[in-house]
Design a protein around this motif. Sequence first.
Motif, PDB file in Angstrom:
ATOM      1  N   MET A   1      34.122  12.473   8.902  1.00 31.45           N
ATOM      2  CA  MET A   1      32.772  12.797   9.315  1.00 31.45           C
ATOM      3  C   MET A   1      32.780  13.740  10.513  1.00 31.45           C
ATOM      4  SD  MET A   1      29.607  12.226   8.709  1.00 31.45           S
ATOM      5  CE  MET A   1      28.023  12.167   9.427  1.00 31.45           C
ATOM      6  N   ALA A   2      33.604  13.444  11.504  1.00 33.45           N
ATOM      7  CA  ALA A   2      33.647  14.283  12.704  1.00 33.45           C
ATOM      8  C   ALA A   2      34.106  15.690  12.379  1.00 33.45           C
ATOM      9  CB  ALA A   2      34.579  13.657  13.740  1.00 33.45           C
ATOM     10  N   VAL A   3      35.049  15.825  11.451  1.00 26.92           N
ATOM     11  CA  VAL A   3      35.543  17.146  11.086  1.00 26.92           C
ATOM     12  C   VAL A   3      34.431  17.977  10.463  1.00 26.92           C
ATOM     13  CG1 VAL A   3      37.147  18.377   9.564  1.00 26.92           C
ATOM     14  CG2 VAL A   3      37.941  16.434  10.899  1.00 26.92           C
ATOM     15  N   SER A   4      33.610  17.378   9.623  1.00 25.77           N
ATOM     16  CA  SER A   4      32.490  18.105   9.011  1.00 25.77           C
ATOM     17  C   SER A   4      31.512  18.606  10.058  1.00 25.77           C
ATOM     18  CB  SER A   4      31.742  17.217   8.010  1.00 25.77           C
ATOM     19  OG  SER A   4      32.559  16.944   6.914  1.00 25.77           O
ATOM     20  N   ILE A  21      34.628  24.953  22.011  1.00 27.25           N
ATOM     21  CA  ILE A  21      34.869  23.525  22.241  1.00 27.25           C
ATOM     22  C   ILE A  21      35.173  22.829  20.907  1.00 27.25           C
ATOM     23  CG2 ILE A  21      33.798  21.352  22.982  1.00 27.25           C
ATOM     24  CD1 ILE A  21      32.324  23.094  25.134  1.00 27.25           C
ATOM     25  N   ALA A  22      34.463  23.226  19.852  1.00 31.75           N
ATOM     26  CA  ALA A  22      34.701  22.630  18.533  1.00 31.75           C
ATOM     27  C   ALA A  22      36.122  22.908  18.057  1.00 31.75           C
ATOM     28  CB  ALA A  22      33.685  23.171  17.525  1.00 31.75           C
ATOM     29  N   GLN A  28      42.840  18.992  18.659  1.00 28.31           N
ATOM     30  CA  GLN A  28      43.234  17.639  19.075  1.00 28.31           C
ATOM     31  C   GLN A  28      43.329  16.706  17.870  1.00 28.31           C
ATOM     32  OE1 GLN A  28      44.163  16.590  22.231  1.00 28.31           O
ATOM     33  NE2 GLN A  28      44.202  18.795  22.492  1.00 28.31           N
ATOM     34  N   ARG A  29      42.387  16.834  16.945  1.00 27.21           N
ATOM     35  CA  ARG A  29      42.405  16.003  15.735  1.00 27.21           C
ATOM     36  C   ARG A  29      43.633  16.305  14.882  1.00 27.21           C
ATOM     37  NH1 ARG A  29      40.884  11.902  14.351  1.00 27.21           N
ATOM     38  NH2 ARG A  29      40.257  12.381  12.257  1.00 27.21           N
ATOM     39  N   GLY A  35      44.036  13.156  11.347  1.00 33.10           N
ATOM     40  CA  GLY A  35      43.229  14.327  11.680  1.00 33.10           C
ATOM     41  C   GLY A  35      43.506  15.501  10.756  1.00 33.10           C
ATOM     42  N   ARG A  36      44.795  15.728  10.460  1.00 34.89           N
ATOM     43  CA  ARG A  36      45.140  16.814   9.534  1.00 34.89           C
ATOM     44  C   ARG A  36      44.621  16.502   8.137  1.00 34.89           C
ATOM     45  NH1 ARG A  36      49.762  16.459  12.661  1.00 34.89           N
ATOM     46  NH2 ARG A  36      50.869  15.244  11.083  1.00 34.89           N
TER      47      ARG A  36
END
Length: 143
Positions: A1-4, A21-22, A28-29, A35-36
Motif C-alpha cells: 500500500m505504501a509503495v502505491s 522525499i518519495a 529505504q523500502r 520492500g523490493r
Amino acid sequence: MAVSVLFDTLLDCTEKRVPEIAIIVLDQRCQCVEGRADLLKHGSSLAVVSKTIFRMSPAASEIALRILYSVSMFSGNSNVVQEMLQVGAAEKLFLVLQVDRGSKMKGKAKEILKMYSRVWKKSPCILNHLISLFHVFHGCEIR
C-alpha cells in the motif's frame, strides 16, 4: 500500500521536494526483501524509477539508480531483466555512462549493465551503437 502511495506521489505531485522525499522513502523500502517485493508488485515501478533519473535533482537521480541497483542485485530475475529492457531502464543506464560525471552513479550503472549483458545484448530493444559505446568508452565487454 505504501509503495502505491509513493508512486502516485512521484507521478502526480508538481512540487519539487515532495517527489524527492518519495524517492528517498522508496530507497529505504528497497533495503529489505519485503520492500523490493512491494516495489516489483507495482505495475510501473521500474519505469517510474528509471524515468526519475536526470529528471530530478542529482541526489534524487543517484537514489533512483540505487533503487534499480538494489532490485537488480537482490531481486533480479528474468521478469525484472525483461521489464527493465521494455520500460527503457537499460537505455537509461547507458545514458548514465555517457552523461554522468559522478563515479557512484556510473559504477552502479556499469555493474547492472554487466550483470544483464548476456540477455540485453541479444535484444532488439537495445541499439547496437549503445552496446558499442559501452565497450569503447568503458573498456567493458558486453558478453
